[in-house]
Design a protein around this motif. Structure first.
Motif, PDB file in Angstrom:
ATOM      1  N   MET A 250       0.852  -1.179   0.000  1.00 22.02           N
ATOM      2  CA  MET A 250       0.000   0.000   0.000  1.00 22.02           C
ATOM      3  C   MET A 250       0.892   1.234   0.000  1.00 22.02           C
ATOM      4  O   MET A 250       1.790   1.359   0.811  1.00 22.02           O
ATOM      5  N   LYS A 251       0.621   2.148  -0.910  1.00 26.22           N
ATOM      6  CA  LYS A 251       1.345   3.416  -0.991  1.00 26.22           C
ATOM      7  C   LYS A 251       0.452   4.524  -0.451  1.00 26.22           C
ATOM      8  O   LYS A 251      -0.686   4.671  -0.861  1.00 26.22           O
ATOM      9  N   VAL A 252       1.005   5.296   0.482  1.00 24.24           N
ATOM     10  CA  VAL A 252       0.315   6.468   0.999  1.00 24.24           C
ATOM     11  C   VAL A 252       1.045   7.676   0.430  1.00 24.24           C
ATOM     12  O   VAL A 252       2.219   7.876   0.703  1.00 24.24           O
ATOM     13  N   LEU A 253       0.348   8.446  -0.397  1.00 28.19           N
ATOM     14  CA  LEU A 253       0.974   9.569  -1.085  1.00 28.19           C
ATOM     15  C   LEU A 253       0.434  10.888  -0.570  1.00 28.19           C
ATOM     16  O   LEU A 253      -0.763  11.017  -0.284  1.00 28.19           O
ATOM     17  N   ASP A 254       1.319  11.865  -0.461  1.00 28.93           N
ATOM     18  CA  ASP A 254       0.914  13.232  -0.149  1.00 28.93           C
ATOM     19  C   ASP A 254       0.575  13.902  -1.474  1.00 28.93           C
ATOM     20  O   ASP A 254       1.406  13.945  -2.385  1.00 28.93           O
ATOM     21  N   LEU A 255      -0.642  14.429  -1.567  1.00 29.69           N
ATOM     22  CA  LEU A 255      -1.125  15.006  -2.813  1.00 29.69           C
ATOM     23  C   LEU A 255      -1.576  16.437  -2.578  1.00 29.69           C
ATOM     24  O   LEU A 255      -1.858  16.841  -1.454  1.00 29.69           O
ATOM     25  N   ARG A 256      -1.656  17.200  -3.660  1.00 36.20           N
ATOM     26  CA  ARG A 256      -2.134  18.582  -3.581  1.00 36.20           C
ATOM     27  C   ARG A 256      -2.867  18.897  -4.880  1.00 36.20           C
ATOM     28  O   ARG A 256      -2.424  18.542  -5.965  1.00 36.20           O
ATOM     29  N   CYS A 257      -3.988  19.625  -4.744  1.00 42.09           N
ATOM     30  CA  CYS A 257      -4.734  20.045  -5.931  1.00 42.09           C
ATOM     31  C   CYS A 257      -4.201  21.390  -6.422  1.00 42.09           C
ATOM     32  O   CYS A 257      -3.373  22.015  -5.760  1.00 42.09           O
TER      33      CYS A 257
ATOM     34  N   GLY B  10      -4.012  20.293   0.464  1.00 38.13           N
ATOM     35  CA  GLY B  10      -3.207  19.094   0.637  1.00 38.13           C
ATOM     36  C   GLY B  10      -4.022  17.969   1.242  1.00 38.13           C
ATOM     37  O   GLY B  10      -4.897  18.196   2.072  1.00 38.13           O
ATOM     38  N   PHE B  11      -3.764  16.734   0.806  1.00 34.47           N
ATOM     39  CA  PHE B  11      -4.467  15.570   1.339  1.00 34.47           C
ATOM     40  C   PHE B  11      -3.665  14.317   1.043  1.00 34.47           C
ATOM     41  O   PHE B  11      -2.698  14.340   0.289  1.00 34.47           O
ATOM     42  N   GLU B  12      -4.047  13.217   1.673  1.00 35.26           N
ATOM     43  CA  GLU B  12      -3.394  11.926   1.472  1.00 35.26           C
ATOM     44  C   GLU B  12      -4.216  11.079   0.525  1.00 35.26           C
ATOM     45  O   GLU B  12      -5.434  11.157   0.506  1.00 35.26           O
ATOM     46  N   GLY B  13      -3.530  10.245  -0.226  1.00 31.53           N
ATOM     47  CA  GLY B  13      -4.198   9.254  -1.061  1.00 31.53           C
ATOM     48  C   GLY B  13      -3.549   7.896  -0.838  1.00 31.53           C
ATOM     49  O   GLY B  13      -2.331   7.814  -0.722  1.00 31.53           O
ATOM     50  N   TRP B  14      -4.347   6.856  -0.756  1.00 26.60           N
ATOM     51  CA  TRP B  14      -3.844   5.502  -0.545  1.00 26.60           C
ATOM     52  C   TRP B  14      -4.057   4.706  -1.829  1.00 26.60           C
ATOM     53  O   TRP B  14      -5.174   4.641  -2.342  1.00 26.60           O
ATOM     54  N   PHE B  15      -2.991   4.095  -2.315  1.00 25.12           N
ATOM     55  CA  PHE B  15      -3.045   3.381  -3.585  1.00 25.12           C
ATOM     56  C   PHE B  15      -2.298   2.061  -3.454  1.00 25.12           C
ATOM     57  O   PHE B  15      -1.367   1.940  -2.654  1.00 25.12           O
ATOM     58  N   ALA B  16      -2.684   1.090  -4.253  1.00 17.09           N
ATOM     59  CA  ALA B  16      -2.038  -0.217  -4.224  1.00 17.09           C
ATOM     60  C   ALA B  16      -0.583  -0.121  -4.675  1.00 17.09           C
ATOM     61  O   ALA B  16       0.275  -0.850  -4.184  1.00 17.09           O
ATOM     62  N   SER B  17      -0.311   0.789  -5.597  1.00 19.96           N
ATOM     63  CA  SER B  17       1.048   0.968  -6.110  1.00 19.96           C
ATOM     64  C   SER B  17       1.149   2.334  -6.764  1.00 19.96           C
ATOM     65  O   SER B  17       0.134   3.014  -6.965  1.00 19.96           O
TER      66      SER B  17
END
Length: 155
Positions: free
Chosen positions: A1-8, A13-20
């Motif tokens: 599981m990848k937890v990424l720091d994202l921004r629009c 700013g927010f976090e996103g959780w992705f399989a890869s």
């Protein structure tokens, strides 16, 4: 599981959780990744330090830091939250403590103002013209944009 720091593109700013990372790129290119605050789909991935899972070993900073009581942690939480997180928390509180009257908002607000209905917290939809008419009558109203993420059930 990848937890990424994202921004629009609006700076939220927010976090996103992705399989890869590939799953993130696929969803991003398909326009499926959106800001939970404003629903913007122009998202960028921010640089972040990797998190290493070393079992039960504590990081040196954790081992040296004094322990914080649970009540102290709750008291410190709002000040440490980002402006977006505080705003989302406030919107959730408004949603929890108000009745959704939908398109009857202007009528219900008038009934309460003129004593024809019991005063209570309400929310709903009103056109610009309805809102302006309420304000001209001295009925205090304000717009509250509700992010799509709060309108849906979270998985």
């Amino acid at each position: 599981m990848k937890v990424l720091d994202l921004r629009c593109s609006h700076g939220h700013g927010f976090e996103g959780w992705f399989a890869s990372n590939e799953a993130f790129e696929t969803q991003l290119s398909a326009g499926l990744v959106e800001c939970p605050v404003c629903a913007d789909t122009r998202i960028v991935k921010l640089l972040s330090a990797p998190r290493l899972n070393l079992g039960n070993a504590k990081a040196p900073a954790e081992a040296a830091a004094p322990s914080v009581q649970a009540s102290d942690a709750k008291a410190q939480l709002p000040a440490e939250m980002s402006p977006e997180a505080r705003w989302m928390r406030a919107v959730r509180e408004v949603l929890a403590k108000t009745e959704d009257v939908g398109e009857r908002f202007a009528d219900e607000a008038r009934k309460m103002h003129y004593g024809e209905a019991e005063e209570r917290g309400i929310r709903g939809q009103a056109t610009r013209e309805q809102t302006e008419a309420l304000l001209e009558e001295g009925i205090p109203v304000m717009p509250l944009p509700i992010p799509a993420a709060l309108k849906e059930t979270l998985q």
